[in-house]
Design an enzyme around this catalytic site. Structure first.
Site, mmCIF file in Angstrom:
data_model
loop_
_atom_site.group_PDB
_atom_site.id
_atom_site.type_symbol
_atom_site.label_atom_id
_atom_site.label_comp_id
_atom_site.label_asym_id
_atom_site.label_seq_id
_atom_site.Cartn_x
_atom_site.Cartn_y
_atom_site.Cartn_z
ATOM 1 N N VAL A 20 47.607 21.384 36.931
ATOM 2 C CA VAL A 20 46.320 20.805 36.559
ATOM 3 C C VAL A 20 45.844 19.896 37.697
ATOM 4 C CG1 VAL A 20 46.640 21.013 34.077
ATOM 5 C CG2 VAL A 20 47.466 18.969 35.250
ATOM 6 N N THR A 21 44.612 19.390 37.573
ATOM 7 C CA THR A 21 43.874 18.863 38.713
ATOM 8 C C THR A 21 44.450 17.584 39.309
ATOM 9 O OG1 THR A 21 41.837 19.903 37.983
ATOM 10 C CG2 THR A 21 41.615 17.984 39.424
ATOM 11 N N PHE A 22 44.588 16.534 38.531
ATOM 12 C CA PHE A 22 44.991 15.260 39.119
ATOM 13 C C PHE A 22 46.427 15.286 39.651
ATOM 14 C CE2 PHE A 22 41.006 13.698 38.319
ATOM 15 C CZ PHE A 22 40.873 12.325 38.459
ATOM 16 N N HIS A 46 46.263 17.393 42.981
ATOM 17 C CA HIS A 46 45.549 16.752 44.083
ATOM 18 C C HIS A 46 46.378 15.611 44.679
ATOM 19 C CE1 HIS A 46 41.787 18.941 43.171
ATOM 20 N NE2 HIS A 46 41.543 18.669 44.450
ATOM 21 N N HIS A 85 45.047 24.535 42.163
ATOM 22 C CA HIS A 85 45.616 25.500 41.217
ATOM 23 C C HIS A 85 44.652 26.658 41.117
ATOM 24 C CE1 HIS A 85 42.543 24.028 38.498
ATOM 25 N NE2 HIS A 85 43.015 22.794 38.653
#
Length: 414
Positions: free
Chosen positions: A85-87, A90, A251
Site C-alpha cells: 500500500v501507498t504510505f 513510499h 505498488h
C-alpha cells in the site's frame, strides 16, 4: 532478500553497506560507502513516483515518453514491500527499509504512545524510525526539494528538505512539474541536487475503474505527458544530459469485483475485532475480552483468506515484529476483497495491498541519465534497493538499511 550491487552494478557500478534497523531506537550510525561516487555522476537526481503504476502499463501506446526513457536507460519490474500500500512503500523507497523496520506499517495503524496514524498525520514521532534520503542528503550539505512525497512534510530528527511542498491532490501534474523546474532555475547555491516528484492519478483511476479501464489508460497517458513536459523543460535548460531520472511506483493494482468477496461476518462477529485495515489485507486487534474467540475463529485458513498472529506472519513478508503491527494479519487472495455485509462491494474496480509477490502488485523501476547502462534489463529488484542506489549515486554516506550489497541479481544483457 536484500541487494544493492545488483542495481548499482547494472546501472552505475555502486555499493552500500546495509543491515536491518531496530525499532523505536535512535537512528543507526552512518557507515562509509565502500567506493567513491561513479565518474559519470549526475548534476542532479529527480526521483519520480507514479502511485499504482504497473510495469505492464508501459508499451501500450499511452507512454511514449517513458517508453523512450526505458529504451535509453535501465528498466525492471520491482517487488514492493508488504503491505503493498501507498504510505509504507513510499517510505520504503526513500529509507531503504521494509515497513516493519521504518515504522509506517500501514496507511493506518495504532502506536501505543502516539495514537492513531492516518495518511494525514504529521507528528514527527510516527516517521522517526526511518531516515529518508532527503534527510541523509541534508545532513551532508546536499540540498533537496520534495514536491509531494509521504513523510516529506514532517520534520525528521530535527531536519527538513531545503524546499518542500505540502500535499494538495488538486494540483495538476503539469503544475507539479513546473515547480520542480522552478526549483532548478534557482541560483546555484539554492538549487536542489535531489528532487522528488509524485503523481497520484493513476492509482486513483485504478481504484475507481480497475487497472484495465479506459479511464486508467487516460491517467497513464496524462502522467506520461507531464513527464514529457519535465524532459522538455530539462532540455530547454541544458540539464537533460546532466540529470538522472529515476521513475518508480509504490505498488501495482489488481482488478476487483462484487463477485469476489470474503465476508468477514461469515467467519467471525465483526464486533470481535478492532480493524485498522481491510480490503486487500486485514490488520486487526481483538476487542477486549474476545481474544480467545479471535484465535479460534479467525486465525488460520479460510476460503480465499489466511490469517496469522503477528508473530507467525511468514518470514518472506518481512512483517510482524514492529510493535505497531496489529495482533492479527490476514492475506486475501489477489483480486478478492474482504469486507462486512454492511459495506458491500458495489462495482468492479481495483485494489492493492495483496501479497507483494503477486504479479499484479509489481511496481516499476526506470533509470535514465548519466552512467546508466542503456538497454539494461533488471530482474529480482526490490523497493528497498532504491534508497541505497540513490545514496550511492549522490555520493553520500548512508544509514544502515535493508537494501544490501550483493552480486547475485540476474540481469539480461542488452
Amino acid at each position: 532478500m536484500n541487494r544493492l550491487l545488483p542495481l548499482a552494478f547494472a546501472l552505475l557500478a555502486a555499493a552500500c553497506t546495509t543491515a536491518p534497523s531496530a525499532h523505536r531506537t535512535p537512528m543507526a550510525p552512518l557507515v562509509p560507502a565502500s567506493v567513491a561516487a561513479p565518474a559519470a555522476a549526475p548534476q542532479q537526481v529527480i526521483l519520480i513516483s507514479i502511485d499504482g503504476f504497473r510495469p505492464d502499463y508501459l508499451g501500450k501506446g499511452q507512454t511514449p515518453v517513458m517508453d523512450g526513457l526505458v529504451a535509453g536507460g535501465a528498466f525492471g519490474p520491482m517487488r514492493p514491500s508488504f503491505p503493498s500500500v501507498t504510505f509504507p512503500n513510499h517510505y520504503t523507497l526513500v529509507t531503504g527499509l521494509h515497513p516493519d523496520h521504518h515504522g509506517i506499517v500501514g496507511n493506518k495503524f495504532n502506536d501505543a504512545e502516539l495514537g492513531v496514524f492516518t495518511m494525514a498525520s504529521k507528528e514527527p514521532g510516527f516517521w522517526a524510525q526511518g531516515e529518508p534520503i532527503w534527510i541523509t542528503a541534508e545532513r551532508q550539505g546536499v540540498r533537496t526539494g520534495t514536491m509531494f512525497w509521504p513523510g516529506s512534510e514532517t520534520e525528521n530528527h530535527g531536519l527538513r528538505p531545503s524546499l518542500w511542498q505540502a500535499y494538495d491532490k488538486d494540483v495538476l501534474g503539469d503544475a507539479r512539474v513546473d515547480r520542480i523546474l522552478w526549483w532548478l532555475d534557482l541560483p546555484e547555491g539554492q538549487r536542489p541536487k535531489l528532487e522528488t516528484l509524485y503523481f497520484d492519478i493513476v492509482d486513483t483511476a485504478g481504484h475507481h475503474y480497475g487497472p484495465d479501464a479506459e479511464e486508467t489508460r487516460a491517467a497513464v497517458a496524462s502522467v506520461d505527458a507531464s513527464i514529457g513536459r519535465l524532459v522538455e523543460g530539462l532540455k530547454a535548460r541544458g540539464l537533460y544530459d546532466k540529470t538522472l531520472l529515476v521513475i518508480v511506483s509504490d505498488h501495482g493494482m489488481a482488478a476487483t469485483s462484487p463477485e469476489r468477496v470474503v465476508w468477514i461476518d461469515d467467519i467471525i462477529d465483526p464486533a470481535a475485532l478492532q480493524i485498522t485495515s481491510a480490503g486487500a489485507f486485514v490488520s486487526a486487534d481483538p476487542a477486549p475480552g474476545r481474544e480467545a474467540e479471535v484465535e479460534q475463529k479467525l486465525v488460520g485458513r479460510h476460503p480465499h483468506l489466511e490469517c496469522w498472529n503477528k508473530a507467525d506472519v511468514p518470514a518472506r513478508l518481512a512483517y510482524g515484529t514492529n510493535p505497531r503491527v496489529a495482533q492479527v494479519v490476514c492475506l486475501v487472495e489477489t483480486g478478492w476483497t474482504v469486507t462486512s455485509r454492511d459495506r458491500p462491494v458495489e462495482k468492479d474496480g481495483g485494489a492493492h495491498g495483496y501479497d507483494n509477490q503477486a504479479p499484479e502488485m509489481q511496481a516499476v523501476f526506470i533509470a535514465h541519465g548519466p552512467g546508466v547502462v542503456v538497454g539494461r534489463r533488471l530482474t529480482d529488484l526490490q523497493s528497498v534497493d532504491v534508497q541505497p542506489f540513490l545514496v550511492r549515486v549522490l555520493g553520500l554516506t548512508g544509514p544502515v538499511v535493508d537494501g544490501k550489497a550483493a552480486d547475485t541479481l540476474a540481469v539480461t544483457q542488452p
